[in-house]
Design a protein around this motif. Structure first.
Motif, PDB file in Angstrom:
ATOM      1  N   LEU A  21       0.934  -1.118  -0.072  1.00 13.09           N
ATOM      2  CA  LEU A  21      -0.044  -0.250   0.120  1.00 13.09           C
ATOM      3  C   LEU A  21       0.813   1.304   0.053  1.00 13.09           C
ATOM      4  O   LEU A  21       0.324   2.270  -0.707  1.00 13.09           O
ATOM      5  CB  LEU A  21      -1.017   0.021   1.365  1.00 13.09           C
ATOM      6  N   LEU A  22       2.090   1.118   0.736  1.00 19.67           N
ATOM      7  CA  LEU A  22       2.909   2.448   1.086  1.00 19.67           C
ATOM      8  C   LEU A  22       3.519   2.667  -0.400  1.00 19.67           C
ATOM      9  O   LEU A  22       3.810   3.961  -0.961  1.00 19.67           O
ATOM     10  CB  LEU A  22       3.852   2.267   1.894  1.00 19.67           C
ATOM     11  N   VAL A  23       3.781   1.755  -1.145  1.00 17.14           N
ATOM     12  CA  VAL A  23       4.484   1.763  -2.557  1.00 17.14           C
ATOM     13  C   VAL A  23       3.508   2.266  -3.399  1.00 17.14           C
ATOM     14  O   VAL A  23       3.863   3.221  -4.260  1.00 17.14           O
ATOM     15  CB  VAL A  23       5.180   0.414  -2.983  1.00 17.14           C
ATOM     16  N   VAL A  24       2.298   1.893  -3.785  1.00 16.68           N
ATOM     17  CA  VAL A  24       1.268   2.323  -4.458  1.00 16.68           C
ATOM     18  C   VAL A  24       0.977   3.971  -4.107  1.00 16.68           C
ATOM     19  O   VAL A  24       0.984   4.661  -4.932  1.00 16.68           O
ATOM     20  CB  VAL A  24       0.204   1.493  -4.258  1.00 16.68           C
ATOM     21  N   ILE A  25       0.823   4.112  -2.852  1.00 15.21           N
ATOM     22  CA  ILE A  25       0.783   5.713  -2.696  1.00 15.21           C
ATOM     23  C   ILE A  25       1.920   6.677  -2.796  1.00 15.21           C
ATOM     24  O   ILE A  25       1.843   7.568  -3.528  1.00 15.21           O
ATOM     25  CB  ILE A  25       0.227   5.722  -1.049  1.00 15.21           C
ATOM     26  N   GLY A  26       3.256   6.002  -2.688  1.00 13.66           N
ATOM     27  CA  GLY A  26       4.316   6.767  -3.220  1.00 13.66           C
ATOM     28  C   GLY A  26       4.083   6.886  -4.628  1.00 13.66           C
ATOM     29  O   GLY A  26       4.687   7.915  -5.345  1.00 13.66           O
ATOM     30  N   VAL A  27       3.994   5.831  -5.416  1.00 17.42           N
ATOM     31  CA  VAL A  27       3.885   6.178  -7.052  1.00 17.42           C
ATOM     32  C   VAL A  27       2.913   7.080  -7.275  1.00 17.42           C
ATOM     33  O   VAL A  27       3.039   8.013  -8.109  1.00 17.42           O
ATOM     34  CB  VAL A  27       3.511   4.586  -7.498  1.00 17.42           C
ATOM     35  N   LEU A  28       1.620   6.854  -6.862  1.00  9.20           N
ATOM     36  CA  LEU A  28       0.723   8.008  -7.027  1.00  9.20           C
ATOM     37  C   LEU A  28       1.314   9.336  -6.736  1.00  9.20           C
ATOM     38  O   LEU A  28       0.818  10.352  -7.524  1.00  9.20           O
ATOM     39  CB  LEU A  28      -0.525   7.621  -6.538  1.00  9.20           C
ATOM     40  N   GLY A  29       1.683   9.536  -5.741  1.00  4.68           N
ATOM     41  CA  GLY A  29       2.332  10.857  -5.234  1.00  4.68           C
ATOM     42  C   GLY A  29       3.125  11.542  -6.192  1.00  4.68           C
ATOM     43  O   GLY A  29       3.206  12.637  -6.516  1.00  4.68           O
ATOM     44  N   VAL A  30       4.222  10.530  -6.623  1.00  6.14           N
ATOM     45  CA  VAL A  30       5.108  11.143  -7.478  1.00  6.14           C
ATOM     46  C   VAL A  30       4.709  11.430  -8.957  1.00  6.14           C
ATOM     47  O   VAL A  30       4.790  12.562  -9.691  1.00  6.14           O
ATOM     48  CB  VAL A  30       6.442   9.990  -7.949  1.00  6.14           C
ATOM     49  N   LEU A  31       3.647  10.527  -9.562  1.00 10.19           N
ATOM     50  CA  LEU A  31       2.892  11.039 -10.521  1.00 10.19           C
ATOM     51  C   LEU A  31       1.917  12.197 -10.578  1.00 10.19           C
ATOM     52  O   LEU A  31       2.107  13.061 -11.313  1.00 10.19           O
ATOM     53  CB  LEU A  31       1.911   9.918 -10.821  1.00 10.19           C
ATOM     54  N   ALA A  32       1.606  12.479  -9.282  1.00 14.85           N
ATOM     55  CA  ALA A  32       0.547  13.717  -9.188  1.00 14.85           C
ATOM     56  C   ALA A  32       1.472  14.859  -9.087  1.00 14.85           C
ATOM     57  O   ALA A  32       1.144  15.984  -9.833  1.00 14.85           O
ATOM     58  CB  ALA A  32      -0.031  13.679  -7.799  1.00 14.85           C
ATOM     59  N   GLY A  33       2.918  14.819  -8.530  1.00 14.43           N
ATOM     60  CA  GLY A  33       3.756  15.906  -8.570  1.00 14.43           C
ATOM     61  C   GLY A  33       4.099  16.301  -9.897  1.00 14.43           C
ATOM     62  O   GLY A  33       4.436  17.598 -10.268  1.00 14.43           O
ATOM     63  N   VAL A  34       4.456  15.144 -10.753  1.00 14.30           N
ATOM     64  CA  VAL A  34       4.989  15.358 -12.250  1.00 14.30           C
ATOM     65  C   VAL A  34       3.639  16.130 -12.870  1.00 14.30           C
ATOM     66  O   VAL A  34       4.001  16.949 -13.585  1.00 14.30           O
ATOM     67  CB  VAL A  34       5.417  14.000 -12.864  1.00 14.30           C
TER      68      VAL A  34
END
Length: 185
Positions: A21-34
């Motif tokens: 879950l933490l990995v998925v949330i981290g990937v979504l956060g990076v995509l949102a930032g980009v």
């Protein structure tokens, strides 16, 4: 026996681990930032405000030409209330029904102009009173990128040119010297 089977069923279908879950949330956060960096919402808002300023300049220019035509070739006098004042204004003369709204700047210290500023829009006549300009400062990076370093983008309507255009200048435009439209509009 039923309880044992039921327990084993839930044990096998247990779901995602905390790490997953933490990995998925981290990937979504990076995509949102980009995506936020690519869209640049502050620049989009500045472009919208610049568009509003350009539209208002067009309306004010039409009213100014109407004033000039109905007054036998005399432009409205210069003043700090040339758009919406109680006397000698575009609204008072009936050329404009309502003064355009003042559109605030998001960049600190940015102002529209200092010459005959009314509601953030500026007005200048040449010495003879035969040519007028109406202008406003633009704020978006998209407009600034069209100008050379050390110059500021202004959207200017000129009676001499009979049109509005982008003018890049280190100082505020003046009617006396005329205006030169930017070549990279």
């Amino acid at each position: 026996m039923n309880n044992i089977l039921q327990f084993r069923f839930w044990d096998k279908a247990r779901g995602f681990t905390l790490i997953e879950l933490l990995v998925v949330i981290g990937v979504l956060g990076v995509l949102a930032g980009v995506i936020l960096i690519a869209i640049n919402p502050l620049e989009q808002l500045a472009r919208g405000r610049d568009s509003g300023r350009k539209n208002a300049i067009g309306q004010i220019a039409n009213a100014t030409q109407g004033y000039y035509t109905s007054r036998n070739g005399t432009y409205i006098p210069e003043s700090s209330t040339w758009i919406s004042g109680a006397t000698s204004s575009l609204v008072n003369s009936g050329e404009l029904k309502n003064a355009p709204a003042s559109i605030g700047y998001s960049v600190g210290g940015t102002s529209a102009c200092t010459t005959n500023a009314d509601n953030g829009y500026c007005y200048d006549l040449n010495t003879a009173g035969t040519e007028a300009i109406i202008y406003v400062r633009l704020e978006s990076t998209a407009e600034s990128s069209k100008c050379a370093t050390g110059t500021t983008p202004y959207f200017v309507w000129s009676s001499a040119l009979s049109r509005a255009c982008l003018v890049c200048s280190a100082t505020e435009p003046v009617a006396q010297s005329g205006v030169t439209c930017n070549a990279t509009q």
